[in-house]
Design a protein around this motif. Structure first.
Motif: not given
Length: 176
Positions: A65-69, A72-85, A114-121
């Motif tokens: 699972i790739f974490e993209y934050n 602190p200024q944005g309103t979204q964090n993304y988790m992108i899952s990469i399968g074994p393939d 892991q659920m929410l990504g890196k926090p703003a603060r």
């Protein structure tokens, strides 16, 4: 004294360029998301559009699972899952009320991250013996920026959560 004053404008300029760069990243997200397709896009496709992840988590069955934050200024964090393939199996924006409801008393700091990504603060309150992590998000019910707060005890276990005004408001500045 004179030589330090010439440093300040360049520091201010660097800060402004960083802010513009972060805004530019967030503006690119919808286009990058549109260009990716679950089951077809590869890890290389994800990295080409989103860059290197902030963190890589091990998921179930060999999934990463790739974490993209965007804090602190944005309103979204993304988790992108990469399968074994090596193909993208899911792309989720994780800062939303449904995910916030999953944060429970007693959860550890790594589970929350892991659920929410890196926090703003991350703000310690020594006298209260608490640490508060906060994430900026867009509340869809009010179409307003808000903050989601997770309060941890000294052992970094969740003791409560709260939703409040955006931390950039005048009443939310400072520490405690």
């Amino acid at each position: 004294m004179q030589r330090f004053s010439s440093f300040l404008p360049s520091r201010r300029l660097a800060g402004m360029l960083l802010a513009v760069g972060l805004l530019g990243l967030a503006a690119c997200d919808p286009q990058a998301i549109k260009e990716l397709e679950e089951g077809l896009s590869t890890e290389a496709d994800v990295v080409a559009r989103f860059g290197q992840p902030e963190r890589v988590w091990n998921g179930e069955g060999g999934t990463r699972i790739f974490e993209y934050n965007r804090q602190p200024q944005g309103t979204q964090n993304y988790m992108i899952s990469i399968g074994p393939d090596g193909k993208m199996s899911a792309l989720r924006q994780v800062l939303n009320p449904d995910n916030f409801r999953r944060v429970r008393e007693g959860m550890g700091v790594e589970e929350v991250r892991q659920m929410l990504g890196k926090p703003a603060r991350q703000v310690p309150y020594a006298l209260k013996r608490e640490v508060v992590w906060s994430w900026r998000f867009m509340d869809p019910s009010e179409n307003a920026k808000k903050m989601f707060y997770v309060v941890f005890n000294p052992e970094y276990r969740v003791i409560r959560t709260e939703v409040g005004a955006d931390a950039d408001g005048p009443d939310m500045q400072g520490g405690g």
